[in-house]
Design a protein around this motif. Structure first.
Motif, mmCIF file in Angstrom:
data_model
loop_
_atom_site.group_PDB
_atom_site.id
_atom_site.type_symbol
_atom_site.label_atom_id
_atom_site.label_comp_id
_atom_site.label_asym_id
_atom_site.label_seq_id
_atom_site.Cartn_x
_atom_site.Cartn_y
_atom_site.Cartn_z
ATOM 1 N N PHE A 35 1.217 -0.904 -0.210
ATOM 2 C CA PHE A 35 0.039 0.247 0.248
ATOM 3 C C PHE A 35 1.164 1.526 -0.618
ATOM 4 N N ASP A 36 0.535 2.396 -0.372
ATOM 5 C CA ASP A 36 1.457 3.618 -0.932
ATOM 6 C C ASP A 36 0.715 4.584 0.249
ATOM 7 N N TYR A 37 2.057 4.726 1.168
ATOM 8 C CA TYR A 37 0.958 5.422 2.592
ATOM 9 C C TYR A 37 1.395 6.831 1.981
ATOM 10 N N SER A 38 2.391 7.600 0.715
ATOM 11 C CA SER A 38 2.881 8.474 0.489
ATOM 12 C C SER A 38 1.555 9.518 1.182
ATOM 13 N N GLY A 39 0.741 9.651 0.910
ATOM 14 C CA GLY A 39 -0.218 10.768 1.279
ATOM 15 C C GLY A 39 -0.770 10.497 2.486
ATOM 16 N N TYR A 40 -0.114 10.106 2.950
ATOM 17 C CA TYR A 40 -0.269 9.606 4.762
ATOM 18 C C TYR A 40 0.345 10.942 5.538
ATOM 19 N N MET A 41 -0.065 11.426 6.433
ATOM 20 C CA MET A 41 0.551 12.127 7.514
ATOM 21 C C MET A 41 1.254 11.666 8.573
ATOM 22 N N ALA A 42 1.686 11.878 8.727
ATOM 23 C CA ALA A 42 2.923 11.519 9.692
ATOM 24 C C ALA A 42 2.779 11.781 11.066
ATOM 25 N N PRO A 43 2.969 10.768 12.322
ATOM 26 C CA PRO A 43 2.608 11.724 13.958
ATOM 27 C C PRO A 43 3.689 12.378 14.456
ATOM 28 N N ALA A 44 4.786 12.398 14.369
ATOM 29 C CA ALA A 44 5.632 14.273 14.429
ATOM 30 C C ALA A 44 4.409 15.104 13.263
ATOM 31 N N SER A 45 3.994 15.372 12.589
ATOM 32 C CA SER A 45 2.672 16.896 11.941
ATOM 33 C C SER A 45 2.463 17.441 13.669
ATOM 34 N N PHE A 46 2.171 16.566 14.178
ATOM 35 C CA PHE A 46 1.890 16.731 15.788
ATOM 36 C C PHE A 46 2.112 17.395 16.777
ATOM 37 N N ALA A 47 4.012 17.408 16.470
ATOM 38 C CA ALA A 47 4.520 18.041 17.220
ATOM 39 C C ALA A 47 4.652 19.463 17.994
ATOM 40 N N PRO A 48 4.567 20.149 16.706
ATOM 41 C CA PRO A 48 4.596 22.022 16.899
ATOM 42 C C PRO A 48 3.793 21.747 17.832
ATOM 43 N N LEU A 49 2.705 21.631 17.638
ATOM 44 C CA LEU A 49 0.974 21.235 18.803
ATOM 45 C C LEU A 49 1.447 20.817 19.937
ATOM 46 N N ALA A 50 2.271 19.781 20.558
ATOM 47 C CA ALA A 50 2.855 19.531 21.310
ATOM 48 C C ALA A 50 3.665 20.308 21.771
ATOM 49 N N ARG A 51 4.704 20.533 21.132
ATOM 50 C CA ARG A 51 5.451 21.796 22.020
ATOM 51 C C ARG A 51 4.783 22.867 22.491
ATOM 52 N N GLU A 52 3.685 23.748 21.933
ATOM 53 C CA GLU A 52 2.755 24.792 21.989
ATOM 54 C C GLU A 52 2.087 24.794 23.631
ATOM 55 N N LEU A 53 1.769 23.252 23.280
ATOM 56 C CA LEU A 53 1.166 23.157 24.390
ATOM 57 C C LEU A 53 2.010 22.702 26.309
ATOM 58 N N ALA A 54 2.928 22.326 25.707
ATOM 59 C CA ALA A 54 4.072 22.059 26.792
ATOM 60 C C ALA A 54 4.629 23.474 26.994
ATOM 61 N N ALA A 55 4.603 24.237 26.253
ATOM 62 C CA ALA A 55 5.286 25.465 27.027
ATOM 63 C C ALA A 55 4.573 26.610 27.777
ATOM 64 N N THR A 56 3.384 26.818 27.096
ATOM 65 C CA THR A 56 2.194 27.444 27.587
ATOM 66 C C THR A 56 0.453 26.890 28.570
ATOM 67 N N ALA A 57 1.370 25.894 28.615
ATOM 68 C CA ALA A 57 0.289 25.160 29.239
ATOM 69 C C ALA A 57 -1.630 24.687 28.434
ATOM 70 N N GLY A 58 -1.236 25.156 27.254
ATOM 71 C CA GLY A 58 -2.452 25.604 26.314
ATOM 72 C C GLY A 58 -3.300 26.667 26.643
ATOM 73 N N ALA A 59 -2.221 27.716 26.537
ATOM 74 C CA ALA A 59 -3.228 29.178 27.294
ATOM 75 C C ALA A 59 -3.666 29.823 25.915
ATOM 76 N N GLY A 60 -5.241 30.154 26.145
ATOM 77 C CA GLY A 60 -5.732 30.912 24.880
ATOM 78 C C GLY A 60 -6.234 29.771 24.038
ATOM 79 N N LEU A 61 -6.301 28.497 24.358
ATOM 80 C CA LEU A 61 -6.498 27.424 23.686
ATOM 81 C C LEU A 61 -8.130 26.615 24.683
ATOM 82 N N HIS A 62 -8.102 26.505 25.387
ATOM 83 C CA HIS A 62 -8.743 25.790 26.538
ATOM 84 C C HIS A 62 -10.395 25.653 25.638
ATOM 85 N N GLY A 63 -10.771 24.184 25.371
ATOM 86 C CA GLY A 63 -11.946 24.199 25.380
ATOM 87 C C GLY A 63 -11.844 24.239 23.637
#
Length: 262
Positions: free
Chosen positions: A202-230
């Protein structure tokens, strides 16, 4: 389980050995957090040595209670629930066994509830607001054929987190101690669970990588989700994200051509 690292902010990722959860766990380790992963299989590959691991089967009530008690004994800065059971294959409602349905409930919904039951208190005990990240799915907005159990349990989980978010506000509780954020991928993600459902070659070239979530995860670690609650956020393959109400993700449902499913 190896002991936690002293004097470091702690994070917990349930379902963090592979897939999106692993992307979040690696990003939080990059940000300097002491990350504990609860999952059936141990994290492997590059970066696995930076993650602590406790073997946990979410269908075993005694084991998950024991693991969560150990994981939440000390204050937590960030928690992610990424565990998921899709099902063996897409199947029409009357082809799904009760055992399969119960496993989806156990992993996708009851496991989330159990984690919240223990983790919210640990997030409140910190000296700053903690953040809970729930990994959602487009199926919450796009129920479709062959995915009744997955759609039902993911939608219920999203509602559970929405309810908690409304409780964890300064107006309701007196102060904002836990920020709740939900995030989902804009498209299919290349994970071991998905690969088990795909044919060889199967060709997975069009699929996302789990690392795509890294920028958001780093933002949440730095700010504890400030401004994103809910918030409900859609994460693109580039790592950018936007609120789901701005652009609902495309449905990944498809018409089943026979009662055999796929």
């Amino acid at each position: 389980m190896t002991p936690p690292v002293r004097n470091r902010r702690r994070a917990l990722v349930v379902g963090g050995s592979t897939g999106i959860g692993r992307g979040v766990a690696d990003a939080w380790a990059d940000a300097g957090l002491d990350v504990l992963v609860l999952s059936r299989s141990a994290p492997a590959g590059a970066g696995a040595d930076r993650l602590r691991w406790l073997a946990t089967d979410l269908t075993d009530p005694g084991r998950i209670a024991e693991s969560l008690a150990a994981a939440t004994a000390d204050p937590l800065h960030a928690v992610c629930y990424s565990a998921v059971h899709y099902g063996d294959r897409r199947a029409l409602f009357d082809e799904v066994t009760e055992a399969e349905w119960r496993r989806q409930v156990d992993v996708n919904l009851h496991g989330l509830w159990s984690t919240l039951r223990q983790a919210v208190g640990a997030l409140r005990r910190g000296d700053a607001p903690g953040v809970f990240l729930g990994v959602s799915s487009e199926v919450v907005y796009n129920a479709g054929p062959g995915r009744s159990g997955y759609a039902a349990t993911k939608a219920a989980g999203a509602a559970l987190l929405d309810s908690l978010a409304q409780e964890e506000t300064a107006e309701t509780s007196g102060r904002e101690t836990v920020r709740v954020v939900q995030a989902l991928p804009a498209g299919m993600v290349d994970t071991p669970g998905i690969r088990r459902r795909r044919p060889d070659g199967f060709d997975y070239s069009g699929y996302m990588a789990p690392a795509s979530f890294a920028p958001l995860a780093r933002e949440l670690a730095a700010t504890a989700g400030a401004g994103l609650h809910g918030a409900h956020l859609v994460v693109e393959d580039t790592g950018e994200w936007h609120p789901v109400h701005e652009r609902t993700p495309a449905s990944q449902s498809r018409t089943l051509s026979s009662r055999a499913g796929s």
